[in-house]
Scaffold this active site. Structure first.
Site, PDB file in Angstrom:
ATOM      1  N   ARG A  22      12.507  -4.282  -0.249  1.00  0.00           N
ATOM      2  CA  ARG A  22      12.057  -2.892  -0.109  1.00  0.00           C
ATOM      3  C   ARG A  22      12.546  -2.250   1.197  1.00  0.00           C
ATOM      4  O   ARG A  22      11.821  -1.456   1.806  1.00  0.00           O
ATOM      5  CB  ARG A  22      10.533  -2.780  -0.180  1.00  0.00           C
ATOM      6  CG  ARG A  22       9.925  -3.186  -1.503  1.00  0.00           C
ATOM      7  CD  ARG A  22      10.364  -2.254  -2.627  1.00  0.00           C
ATOM      8  NE  ARG A  22       9.542  -2.417  -3.806  1.00  0.00           N
ATOM      9  CZ  ARG A  22       9.747  -3.332  -4.757  1.00  0.00           C
ATOM     10  NH1 ARG A  22      10.786  -4.161  -4.669  1.00  0.00           N
ATOM     11  NH2 ARG A  22       8.952  -3.398  -5.802  1.00  0.00           N
ATOM     12  N   SER A  75       3.650   0.983  -6.288  1.00  0.00           N
ATOM     13  CA  SER A  75       3.048   0.148  -5.229  1.00  0.00           C
ATOM     14  C   SER A  75       2.913   0.969  -3.953  1.00  0.00           C
ATOM     15  O   SER A  75       3.894   1.541  -3.479  1.00  0.00           O
ATOM     16  CB  SER A  75       3.940  -1.054  -4.920  1.00  0.00           C
ATOM     17  OG  SER A  75       4.164  -1.830  -6.058  1.00  0.00           O
ATOM     18  N   GLU A 113       4.545   0.936   1.582  1.00  0.00           N
ATOM     19  CA  GLU A 113       5.834   0.895   0.903  1.00  0.00           C
ATOM     20  C   GLU A 113       6.297   2.328   0.645  1.00  0.00           C
ATOM     21  O   GLU A 113       7.475   2.617   0.577  1.00  0.00           O
ATOM     22  CB  GLU A 113       5.669   0.128  -0.424  1.00  0.00           C
ATOM     23  CG  GLU A 113       6.946  -0.295  -1.063  1.00  0.00           C
ATOM     24  CD  GLU A 113       7.195   0.385  -2.378  1.00  0.00           C
ATOM     25  OE1 GLU A 113       8.182   0.088  -2.996  1.00  0.00           O
ATOM     26  OE2 GLU A 113       6.397   1.246  -2.784  1.00  0.00           O
TER      27      GLU A 113
END
Ligand code: EPU
Length: 331
Positions: free
Chosen positions: A155, A231, A327
Site C-alpha cells: 500500500r 480499508s 490507508e
C-alpha cells in the site's frame, strides 16, 4: 463552488472552487505548464477522504485501452488513467488476458492503482505493472517510469510520498499473460473455499474473477449504497517478539509472514476483537461485515469520519500497543 460529494465514495460533503476534467495528455501537459499552485488530483475518489475543501481539483478522465505488444505468451497494454479499474479487469478476463483477475471489484480508476499499489487475494498491481507514464507537474514534460523505480510496497509508492506534488500519472502499462501461460493464484483462503463451493477444480481466470467478486460483494459495502473508502487502515507490521507476546493473551490472533523480524497482523481482526464491528456514533460507523471499513451512514463530513477513526486508533493502541496507520488519503 462545485460539489465533490458525488466524486468521493465516502459521500462526505465537500466542494472546490474549480473542477477541471482532464481528458487528454496534451490538456494535462498544458495545465501543468500553466498552473504553479497546488492542485488536488482525483480519480474515482474511492480512497480519498475530504476534510478540507480543496481549491482546484483535476478529475483524471483520460481513456483508452491499447495493445502495444502482442506476443504468443503475453500482451502489453497501455491503459488511460481515467479508465475504471474493475471495468478493465472484466475486459481483460473476457479477452482471456491473465494477471489481474484477483483484483476484481476494487473501486477506483487505473491511474490511482499504482499510487497505493492496490492489492487483494495474494496479488498486487506491482506483479503485472511494467511502467507508468507521467507528466511532470512543474514542466509539463512526459516521461515513462519503470515499475522498479516507483518504490512500490505494501500500500505504498513514491507517488504517495516524495512524488506527491511532482508527477501526474496519465496511463499505466500492464503485462498480462495469454492462454496457456496463466499463473492462477488461488492460494488465498477465501478463494479456495469459494472455488470449492463453485466446484471449480482447475480454475480458469473467469472462475477466480467470479470467486473474488462473490467474496468482495459479501464482505465489503457497495459505495453506491453506503459511503466508504474500502480499508480505512493498513494492516500493521509489528516485531515478531511483540506478536508472540500478544499471542499469549490472544491465541487466535492471525498473522501473515513479512520477513525474519516482522509479521503483518490484520487490522480488521484487531478492530473486530476490540468490539468495534457494527458500532455507530452519530453518522459514522464500522461496517458490520468487515471491521476494517469505516462507513458514512449518511450526512457525515470528513472531520466526523476522522474523529471516529481516532477513537478506533486509540482503542487499538490501548488494547494491543499497536498504532494503526491510515490507508486512506486525507485531503
Ligand atoms: N477479520 C476479522 N474481522 C473482521 C475483518 C477481518 O476477524 O471484521 C480477520 C479475518 O477473519 C482474517 C483476517 O482478519 O483472518 C484478514 O481479513 P481479510 O481476508 O478480509 O483481509 P484484510 O486483511 O482485512 C486486506 C486488504 C483488502 C483486501 C483483502 C483481501 C488491506 C488494508 N486490506 O484486508 O483491501 O481486499 O486483504 O486480500 O491490506 C482495500 O485496500 O480497500 C481492501 C479492501
Amino acid at each position: 463552488m462545485t460539489s465533490l460529494t458525488s466524486h468521493n465514495t465516502f459521500g462526505v460533503i465537500a466542494s472546490c472552487q474549480q473542477l477541471i476534467t482532464v481528458t487528454t495528455v496534451a490538456q494535462l501537459q498544458q495545465l501543468c505548464r500553466a498552473t504553479q499552485s497546488s492542485v488536488t488530483l482525483l480519480g474515482g475518489g474511492s480512497n480519498t477522504l475530504f476534510v478540507n475543501n480543496p481549491e482546484t481539483v483535476w478529475l483524471m478522465d483520460i481513456k483508452g485501452i491499447d495493445v502495444i505488444k502482442d506476443r504468443d505468451d503475453a500482451v502489453l497494454i497501455r491503459v488511460g488513467a481515467g479508465e475504471d479499474w474493475h471495468e478493465l479487469v472484466s475486459y481483460c478476463v473476457a479477452q482471456e488476458w491473465g494477471g489481474i483477475e484477483n483484483l476484481a471489484l476494487i473501486p477506483g480508476k487505473c491511474g490511482a492503482a499504482p499510487i497505493q499499489n492496490i492489492g487483494a487475494y495474494g496479488v498486487e498491481i506491482k506483479d503485472v505493472l511494467q511502467s507508468v507514464s507521467v507528466v511532470d507537474r512543474s514542466t509539463g514534460s512526459r516521461l515513462e517510469l519503470h515499475v522498479s523505480d516507483l518504490g512500490l510496497g505494501y500500500r505504498q509508492s513514491h507517488f504517495k510520498q516524495e512524488w506527491k506534488e511532482k508527477y501526474v500519472i496519465d496511463s499505466i502499462v500492464l503485462r498480462l499473460t495469454k492462454e496457456g501461460h496463466h499463473q492462477i493464484k488461488s492460494h488465498y483462503g477465501a478463494i479456495q473455499s469459494t472455488l470449492a463451493e463453485m466446484k471449480a477444480d482447475s480454475p480458469t481466470l473467469k472462475d477466480i474473477y467470479t470467486a473474488v467478486v462473490q467474496i468482495r460483494s459479501a464482505k465489503l459495502p457497495d459505495p453506491n449504497v453506503i459511503g466508504n473508502g474500502g480499508s480505512f487502515f493498513k494492516n500493521p507490521i509489528i516485531p515478531i517478539s511483540q506478536y508472540q507476546q500478544l499471542l499469549s493473551q490472544y491465541p487466535e490472533m492471525p498473522s501473515y509472514p513479512v520477513d525474519d523480524l516482522t509479521v503483518k497482523v490484520p487490522a480488521g481482526w484487531l478492530i473486530d476483537h476490540a468490539g468495534w464491528k457494527g458500532k455507530q456514533i452519530g453518522n459514522v460507523g464500522t461496517y458490520s461485515r468487515q471491521a476494517l471499513v469505516i462507513v458514512n451512514h449518511g450526512g457525515a463530513d470528513g472531520a466526523e469520519v476522522i474523529a471516529y477513526s481516532r477513537l478506533i486508533q486509540q482503542s487499538i493502541l490501548d488494547l494491543y500497543g499497536i498504532q494503526l496507520q491510515r490507508e486512506i488519503n486525507v485531503v
